[in-house]
Design a protein around this motif. Structure first.
Motif, PDB file in Angstrom:
ATOM      1  N   CYS A 172       2.453  -7.681  -2.355  1.00 62.35           N
ATOM      2  CA  CYS A 172       2.290  -8.749  -1.363  1.00 62.35           C
ATOM      3  C   CYS A 172       2.388 -10.119  -2.032  1.00 62.35           C
ATOM      4  CB  CYS A 172       0.952  -8.613  -0.636  1.00 62.35           C
ATOM      5  SG  CYS A 172       0.873  -7.181   0.455  1.00 62.35           S
ATOM      6  N   CYS A 173       1.745 -10.285  -3.156  1.00 61.52           N
ATOM      7  CA  CYS A 173       1.810 -11.556  -3.884  1.00 61.52           C
ATOM      8  C   CYS A 173       3.226 -11.842  -4.369  1.00 61.52           C
ATOM      9  CB  CYS A 173       0.832 -11.556  -5.055  1.00 61.52           C
ATOM     10  SG  CYS A 173      -0.889 -11.626  -4.560  1.00 61.52           S
ATOM     11  N   ARG A 174       3.924 -10.811  -4.816  1.00 67.64           N
ATOM     12  CA  ARG A 174       5.303 -10.980  -5.270  1.00 67.64           C
ATOM     13  C   ARG A 174       6.174 -11.491  -4.134  1.00 67.64           C
ATOM     14  NH1 ARG A 174      10.178  -8.636  -5.114  1.00 67.64           N
ATOM     15  NH2 ARG A 174       9.492  -7.002  -3.716  1.00 67.64           N
ATOM     16  N   ARG A 175       6.003 -10.915  -2.967  1.00 67.84           N
ATOM     17  CA  ARG A 175       6.792 -11.347  -1.813  1.00 67.84           C
ATOM     18  C   ARG A 175       6.444 -12.767  -1.412  1.00 67.84           C
ATOM     19  NH1 ARG A 175       8.468  -6.739   2.189  1.00 67.84           N
ATOM     20  NH2 ARG A 175       8.975  -5.118   0.696  1.00 67.84           N
ATOM     21  N   MET A 201       1.356   0.131  11.078  1.00 64.97           N
ATOM     22  CA  MET A 201       1.646   1.209  10.132  1.00 64.97           C
ATOM     23  C   MET A 201       3.061   1.162   9.550  1.00 64.97           C
ATOM     24  SD  MET A 201      -1.038   2.732   9.329  1.00 64.97           S
ATOM     25  CE  MET A 201      -0.368   4.082   8.389  1.00 64.97           C
ATOM     26  N   PRO A 202       4.102   0.882  10.343  1.00 66.68           N
ATOM     27  CA  PRO A 202       5.443   0.821   9.734  1.00 66.68           C
ATOM     28  C   PRO A 202       5.529  -0.254   8.644  1.00 66.68           C
ATOM     29  CG  PRO A 202       5.642   1.037  12.107  1.00 66.68           C
ATOM     30  CD  PRO A 202       4.186   0.797  11.809  1.00 66.68           C
ATOM     31  N   LEU A 203       4.939  -1.415   8.872  1.00 69.44           N
ATOM     32  CA  LEU A 203       4.959  -2.463   7.859  1.00 69.44           C
ATOM     33  C   LEU A 203       4.162  -2.030   6.636  1.00 69.44           C
ATOM     34  CD1 LEU A 203       5.599  -5.285   6.808  1.00 69.44           C
ATOM     35  CD2 LEU A 203       3.598  -6.121   8.038  1.00 69.44           C
ATOM     36  N   TYR A 204       3.010  -1.422   6.837  1.00 68.33           N
ATOM     37  CA  TYR A 204       2.200  -0.946   5.716  1.00 68.33           C
ATOM     38  C   TYR A 204       2.987   0.055   4.871  1.00 68.33           C
ATOM     39  CZ  TYR A 204      -1.420   1.440   3.085  1.00 68.33           C
ATOM     40  OH  TYR A 204      -2.138   1.992   2.073  1.00 68.33           O
ATOM     41  N   ARG A 205       3.655   0.979   5.531  1.00 68.13           N
ATOM     42  CA  ARG A 205       4.438   1.990   4.797  1.00 68.13           C
ATOM     43  C   ARG A 205       5.559   1.347   3.983  1.00 68.13           C
ATOM     44  NH1 ARG A 205       4.040   5.203   9.934  1.00 68.13           N
ATOM     45  NH2 ARG A 205       2.303   6.610   9.569  1.00 68.13           N
ATOM     46  N   LEU A 206       6.243   0.363   4.586  1.00 69.72           N
ATOM     47  CA  LEU A 206       7.311  -0.328   3.860  1.00 69.72           C
ATOM     48  C   LEU A 206       6.765  -1.061   2.638  1.00 69.72           C
ATOM     49  CD1 LEU A 206       9.413  -1.798   6.803  1.00 69.72           C
ATOM     50  CD2 LEU A 206      10.086   0.019   5.224  1.00 69.72           C
ATOM     51  N   LEU A 207       5.640  -1.735   2.798  1.00 67.72           N
ATOM     52  CA  LEU A 207       5.019  -2.433   1.669  1.00 67.72           C
ATOM     53  C   LEU A 207       4.599  -1.449   0.590  1.00 67.72           C
ATOM     54  CD1 LEU A 207       2.853  -5.072   3.531  1.00 67.72           C
ATOM     55  CD2 LEU A 207       4.795  -5.550   2.040  1.00 67.72           C
ATOM     56  N   LYS A 208       4.025  -0.326   1.002  1.00 65.74           N
ATOM     57  CA  LYS A 208       3.558   0.687   0.057  1.00 65.74           C
ATOM     58  C   LYS A 208       4.726   1.284  -0.741  1.00 65.74           C
ATOM     59  CE  LYS A 208      -0.075   3.164  -1.166  1.00 65.74           C
ATOM     60  NZ  LYS A 208      -1.001   2.577  -2.110  1.00 65.74           N
ATOM     61  N   VAL A 209       5.805   1.625  -0.047  1.00 65.06           N
ATOM     62  CA  VAL A 209       6.984   2.188  -0.726  1.00 65.06           C
ATOM     63  C   VAL A 209       7.575   1.165  -1.686  1.00 65.06           C
ATOM     64  CG1 VAL A 209       9.369   2.952  -0.350  1.00 65.06           C
ATOM     65  CG2 VAL A 209       7.535   3.875   1.059  1.00 65.06           C
ATOM     66  N   SER A 210       7.667  -0.083  -1.243  1.00 64.28           N
ATOM     67  CA  SER A 210       8.209  -1.127  -2.102  1.00 64.28           C
ATOM     68  C   SER A 210       7.333  -1.327  -3.337  1.00 64.28           C
ATOM     69  CB  SER A 210       8.320  -2.430  -1.318  1.00 64.28           C
ATOM     70  OG  SER A 210       8.898  -3.433  -2.102  1.00 64.28           O
ATOM     71  N   ALA A 211       6.020  -1.290  -3.151  1.00 66.36           N
ATOM     72  CA  ALA A 211       5.100  -1.434  -4.282  1.00 66.36           C
ATOM     73  C   ALA A 211       5.288  -0.288  -5.274  1.00 66.36           C
ATOM     74  CB  ALA A 211       3.651  -1.478  -3.788  1.00 66.36           C
ATOM     75  N   THR A 248       7.977   1.577  -5.654  1.00 68.49           N
ATOM     76  CA  THR A 248       9.300   1.438  -6.257  1.00 68.49           C
ATOM     77  C   THR A 248       9.275   0.419  -7.392  1.00 68.49           C
ATOM     78  OG1 THR A 248      10.367   2.001  -4.172  1.00 68.49           O
ATOM     79  CG2 THR A 248      11.707   0.825  -5.782  1.00 68.49           C
ATOM     80  N   ASN A 249       8.542  -0.667  -7.183  1.00 68.68           N
ATOM     81  CA  ASN A 249       8.454  -1.729  -8.189  1.00 68.68           C
ATOM     82  C   ASN A 249       7.317  -1.501  -9.193  1.00 68.68           C
ATOM     83  OD1 ASN A 249      10.605  -3.419  -7.231  1.00 68.68           O
ATOM     84  ND2 ASN A 249       9.309  -3.896  -5.473  1.00 68.68           N
ATOM     85  N   ARG A 250       6.650  -0.361  -9.068  1.00 71.03           N
ATOM     86  CA  ARG A 250       5.527  -0.005  -9.943  1.00 71.03           C
ATOM     87  C   ARG A 250       4.448  -1.089  -9.947  1.00 71.03           C
ATOM     88  NH1 ARG A 250       8.489   2.937 -15.028  1.00 71.03           N
ATOM     89  NH2 ARG A 250       9.470   4.537 -13.767  1.00 71.03           N
ATOM     90  N   LEU A 251       4.083  -1.508  -8.727  1.00 67.84           N
ATOM     91  CA  LEU A 251       3.054  -2.524  -8.537  1.00 67.84           C
ATOM     92  C   LEU A 251       1.987  -1.984  -7.598  1.00 67.84           C
ATOM     93  CD1 LEU A 251       5.409  -5.558  -7.782  1.00 67.84           C
ATOM     94  CD2 LEU A 251       4.224  -5.106  -9.934  1.00 67.84           C
ATOM     95  N   SER A 252       0.832  -2.641  -7.624  1.00 70.03           N
ATOM     96  CA  SER A 252      -0.180  -2.315  -6.623  1.00 70.03           C
ATOM     97  C   SER A 252       0.251  -2.958  -5.308  1.00 70.03           C
ATOM     98  CB  SER A 252      -1.546  -2.870  -7.044  1.00 70.03           C
ATOM     99  OG  SER A 252      -1.544  -4.287  -6.961  1.00 70.03           O
ATOM    100  N   LEU A 253      -0.363  -2.563  -4.231  1.00 67.06           N
ATOM    101  CA  LEU A 253      -0.042  -3.145  -2.933  1.00 67.06           C
ATOM    102  C   LEU A 253      -0.339  -4.650  -2.952  1.00 67.06           C
ATOM    103  CD1 LEU A 253       0.980  -2.547  -0.103  1.00 67.06           C
ATOM    104  CD2 LEU A 253      -1.367  -2.038   0.556  1.00 67.06           C
ATOM    105  N   ASP A 254      -1.452  -5.041  -3.554  1.00 66.30           N
ATOM    106  CA  ASP A 254      -1.795  -6.460  -3.678  1.00 66.30           C
ATOM    107  C   ASP A 254      -0.720  -7.218  -4.442  1.00 66.30           C
ATOM    108  OD1 ASP A 254      -4.170  -5.925  -2.399  1.00 66.30           O
ATOM    109  OD2 ASP A 254      -5.378  -5.991  -4.216  1.00 66.30           O
TER     110      ASP A 254
END
Length: 64
Positions: free
Chosen positions: A31-34, A10-20, A22-28
Motif C-alpha cells: 500500500c505504501c509503495r503504491r 474483497m476484490p480490491l483486498y485480493r488484488l493488493l494481497k496478490v501484488s504484495a 508478487t513483490n515480496r512485500l507485506s500488505l502495508d
C-alpha cells in the motif's frame, strides 16, 4: 500512534494481497509503495488518504 481501520471490498483486498506477494512485500508495504508512486498507482488508496487527511485537518481546526 493512531490505529486506522479500513473497510476494503474483497476484490480490491485480493488484488493488493496478490501484488504484495508478487513483490515480496507485506500488505502495508505494498500500500505504501503504491501511494509513493510505485508502478501502479491506486486511485482508491489515494482518495482514502486524501479523505483521512481532510478529516484530520478538520479535527485539528475544531478541537473539542
Amino acid at each position: 500512534m493512531v490505529r486506522v481501520i479500513l473497510e476494503i471490498d474483497m476484490p480490491l483486498y485480493r488484488l493488493l494481497k496478490v501484488s504484495a506477494e508478487t513483490n515480496r512485500l507485506s500488505l502495508d508495504e505494498e500500500c505504501c509503495r503504491r501511494l509513493a508512486g510505485g508502478e501502479r498507482r491506486s486511485c482508491y488508496l489515494q482518495a482514502l488518504v486524501a479523505e483521512l487527511r481532510a478529516e484530520d485537518e478538520q479535527r485539528r481546526a475544531n478541537p473539542r
